[in-house]
Design a protein around this motif. Structure first.
Motif, PDB file in Angstrom:
ATOM      1  N   MET A   1      70.702  47.036  35.558  1.00  0.00           N
ATOM      2  CA  MET A   1      71.043  45.804  34.871  1.00  0.00           C
ATOM      3  C   MET A   1      69.889  45.450  33.923  1.00  0.00           C
ATOM      4  N   SER A   2      70.250  44.907  32.790  1.00  0.00           N
ATOM      5  CA  SER A   2      69.237  44.487  31.828  1.00  0.00           C
ATOM      6  C   SER A   2      68.657  43.128  32.237  1.00  0.00           C
ATOM      7  N   ALA A   3      67.545  42.791  31.642  1.00  0.00           N
ATOM      8  CA  ALA A   3      66.929  41.484  31.899  1.00  0.00           C
ATOM      9  C   ALA A   3      67.896  40.357  31.538  1.00  0.00           C
ATOM     10  N   GLU A   4      68.634  40.519  30.444  1.00  0.00           N
ATOM     11  CA  GLU A   4      69.594  39.480  30.032  1.00  0.00           C
ATOM     12  C   GLU A   4      70.739  39.352  31.032  1.00  0.00           C
ATOM     13  N   GLU A   5      71.205  40.473  31.575  1.00  0.00           N
ATOM     14  CA  GLU A   5      72.258  40.425  32.594  1.00  0.00           C
ATOM     15  C   GLU A   5      71.745  39.752  33.868  1.00  0.00           C
ATOM     16  N   ASN A   6      70.509  40.048  34.236  1.00  0.00           N
ATOM     17  CA  ASN A   6      69.910  39.407  35.402  1.00  0.00           C
ATOM     18  C   ASN A   6      69.763  37.903  35.192  1.00  0.00           C
ATOM     19  N   LYS A   7      69.353  37.499  33.999  1.00  0.00           N
ATOM     20  CA  LYS A   7      69.255  36.066  33.696  1.00  0.00           C
ATOM     21  C   LYS A   7      70.616  35.392  33.811  1.00  0.00           C
ATOM     22  N   ALA A   8      71.663  36.053  33.356  1.00  0.00           N
ATOM     23  CA  ALA A   8      73.011  35.477  33.427  1.00  0.00           C
ATOM     24  C   ALA A   8      73.438  35.270  34.885  1.00  0.00           C
ATOM     25  N   ILE A   9      73.075  36.189  35.763  1.00  0.00           N
ATOM     26  CA  ILE A   9      73.409  36.057  37.187  1.00  0.00           C
ATOM     27  C   ILE A   9      72.667  34.864  37.785  1.00  0.00           C
ATOM     28  N   VAL A  10      71.385  34.741  37.476  1.00  0.00           N
ATOM     29  CA  VAL A  10      70.601  33.615  38.001  1.00  0.00           C
ATOM     30  C   VAL A  10      71.111  32.300  37.416  1.00  0.00           C
ATOM     31  N   LYS A  12      74.129  31.615  36.575  1.00  0.00           N
ATOM     32  CA  LYS A  12      75.377  31.324  37.282  1.00  0.00           C
ATOM     33  C   LYS A  12      75.079  30.744  38.665  1.00  0.00           C
ATOM     34  N   TYR A  13      74.111  31.317  39.355  1.00  0.00           N
ATOM     35  CA  TYR A  13      73.689  30.799  40.664  1.00  0.00           C
ATOM     36  C   TYR A  13      73.247  29.341  40.539  1.00  0.00           C
ATOM     37  N   LEU A  14      72.372  29.060  39.585  1.00  0.00           N
ATOM     38  CA  LEU A  14      71.850  27.704  39.427  1.00  0.00           C
ATOM     39  C   LEU A  14      72.951  26.722  39.035  1.00  0.00           C
ATOM     40  N   ASP A  15      73.795  27.123  38.122  1.00  0.00           N
ATOM     41  CA  ASP A  15      74.867  26.245  37.659  1.00  0.00           C
ATOM     42  C   ASP A  15      75.909  26.001  38.743  1.00  0.00           C
ATOM     43  N   GLU A  16      76.386  27.065  39.362  1.00  0.00           N
ATOM     44  CA  GLU A  16      77.464  26.932  40.349  1.00  0.00           C
ATOM     45  C   GLU A  16      76.978  26.324  41.664  1.00  0.00           C
ATOM     46  N   ALA A  17      75.946  26.902  42.250  1.00  0.00           N
ATOM     47  CA  ALA A  17      75.512  26.464  43.578  1.00  0.00           C
ATOM     48  C   ALA A  17      74.818  25.110  43.550  1.00  0.00           C
ATOM     49  N   TRP A  18      73.946  24.900  42.572  1.00  0.00           N
ATOM     50  CA  TRP A  18      73.162  23.664  42.542  1.00  0.00           C
ATOM     51  C   TRP A  18      73.847  22.563  41.747  1.00  0.00           C
ATOM     52  N   SER A  19      74.270  22.839  40.542  1.00  0.00           N
ATOM     53  CA  SER A  19      74.853  21.777  39.713  1.00  0.00           C
ATOM     54  C   SER A  19      76.284  21.437  40.108  1.00  0.00           C
ATOM     55  N   LYS A  20      77.086  22.463  40.411  1.00  0.00           N
ATOM     56  CA  LYS A  20      78.505  22.232  40.726  1.00  0.00           C
ATOM     57  C   LYS A  20      78.788  22.205  42.221  1.00  0.00           C
ATOM     58  N   ARG A  21      77.745  22.384  43.037  1.00  0.00           N
ATOM     59  CA  ARG A  21      77.863  22.294  44.493  1.00  0.00           C
ATOM     60  C   ARG A  21      78.780  23.349  45.107  1.00  0.00           C
ATOM     61  N   ASN A  22      78.897  24.488  44.474  1.00  0.00           N
ATOM     62  CA  ASN A  22      79.746  25.575  44.944  1.00  0.00           C
ATOM     63  C   ASN A  22      78.889  26.618  45.658  1.00  0.00           C
ATOM     64  N   VAL A  23      78.512  26.339  46.911  1.00  0.00           N
ATOM     65  CA  VAL A  23      77.650  27.283  47.629  1.00  0.00           C
ATOM     66  C   VAL A  23      78.375  28.569  47.993  1.00  0.00           C
ATOM     67  N   GLY A  24      79.696  28.575  47.941  1.00  0.00           N
ATOM     68  CA  GLY A  24      80.457  29.796  48.198  1.00  0.00           C
ATOM     69  C   GLY A  24      80.142  30.902  47.209  1.00  0.00           C
ATOM     70  N   PRO A  62      73.280  12.577  47.146  1.00  0.00           N
ATOM     71  CA  PRO A  62      74.627  12.771  46.588  1.00  0.00           C
ATOM     72  C   PRO A  62      74.665  12.721  45.055  1.00  0.00           C
ATOM     73  N   ASP A  63      73.687  12.054  44.449  1.00  0.00           N
ATOM     74  CA  ASP A  63      73.636  11.964  42.984  1.00  0.00           C
ATOM     75  C   ASP A  63      72.719  13.020  42.380  1.00  0.00           C
ATOM     76  N   LEU A  64      72.411  14.065  43.136  1.00  0.00           N
ATOM     77  CA  LEU A  64      71.483  15.093  42.691  1.00  0.00           C
ATOM     78  C   LEU A  64      71.878  15.653  41.320  1.00  0.00           C
ATOM     79  N   ALA A  65      70.903  15.720  40.451  1.00  0.00           N
ATOM     80  CA  ALA A  65      71.065  16.346  39.137  1.00  0.00           C
ATOM     81  C   ALA A  65      70.030  17.465  39.054  1.00  0.00           C
ATOM     82  N   PHE A  66      70.439  18.583  38.513  1.00  0.00           N
ATOM     83  CA  PHE A  66      69.633  19.796  38.534  1.00  0.00           C
ATOM     84  C   PHE A  66      69.469  20.298  37.107  1.00  0.00           C
ATOM     85  N   PHE A  67      68.234  20.471  36.660  1.00  0.00           N
ATOM     86  CA  PHE A  67      67.955  20.853  35.282  1.00  0.00           C
ATOM     87  C   PHE A  67      67.104  22.120  35.239  1.00  0.00           C
TER      88      PHE A  67
END
Length: 137
Positions: A1-10, A12-24, A62-67
C-alpha cells in the motif's frame, strides 16, 4: 500500500469511529491481531478493547467533537495529531462527571500492513486533561 492509501485508511478510521461514532468500522480497518499501546499499560488493547475505549469517550462526552490537525505518512506508518473537545457528562477514566468543558490533544502513530492497521501507539496530553478537570493545580 502507498503512503496515500495508508493515510486514507487512517482518515476513515478517525472519521467513522471517532467523529461518526461507528466503532464497528474497526473490524474492517484493523487487523485481527491489532494492538493499541497506551502509556502506563502493560498489555495493549486489542480491537474489541479499542472499540470499548472509543465508546467510553463518547459516553463520557456525548458532545464530543474530534478534529484532525495533522496527518503524515511515510512507508507503512501514519502519524496524526488530533484535538478532542467535549463536556464531561459521564464517568471518564475513573473520574466522576464534572460538567467541565475539555480540550485535549493527542499524537498517534499507526503501522499498517496489507491495508489494515496493525499497531497503534499514542500519547494524549494527560496533564492538560487533569488540569482542566481540576485534579492537579
Amino acid at each position: 500500500m502507498s503512503a496515500e492509501e495508508n493515510k486514507a485508511i487512517v482518515r476513515k478510521y478517525l472519521d467513522e469511529a471517532w467523529s461518526k461514532r461507528n466503532v464497528g468500522i474497526l473490524d474492517e480497518l484493523m487487523a485481527p491481531n491489532y494492538a493499541r499501546y497506551l502509556p502506563g499499560q502493560d498489555k495493549p488493547l486489542d480491537r474489541e478493547g479499542q472499540k470499548q475505549r472509543i465508546a467510553g469517550f463518547h459516553a463520557a462526552m456525548p458532545d464530543l467533537a474530534f478534529f484532525v490537525e495533522d496527518l503524515f505518512a511515510e512507508g507503512d506508518r501514519v502519524v496524526f495529531r488530533v484535538m478532542i473537545r467535549g463536556t464531561q457528562q459521564g464517568a471518564f477514566m475513573g473520574i466522576a462527571p464534572t460538567g467541565k468543558q475539555l480540550t485535549v490533544t493527542a499524537i498517534d502513530i499507526a503501522r499498517l500492513e496489507n491495508g489494515k492497521i496493525v499497531d497503534h501507539w499514542g500519547q494524549m496530553d494527560m496533564l492538560g486533561l487533569m488540569r482542566q478537570l481540576e485534579l492537579v493545580p
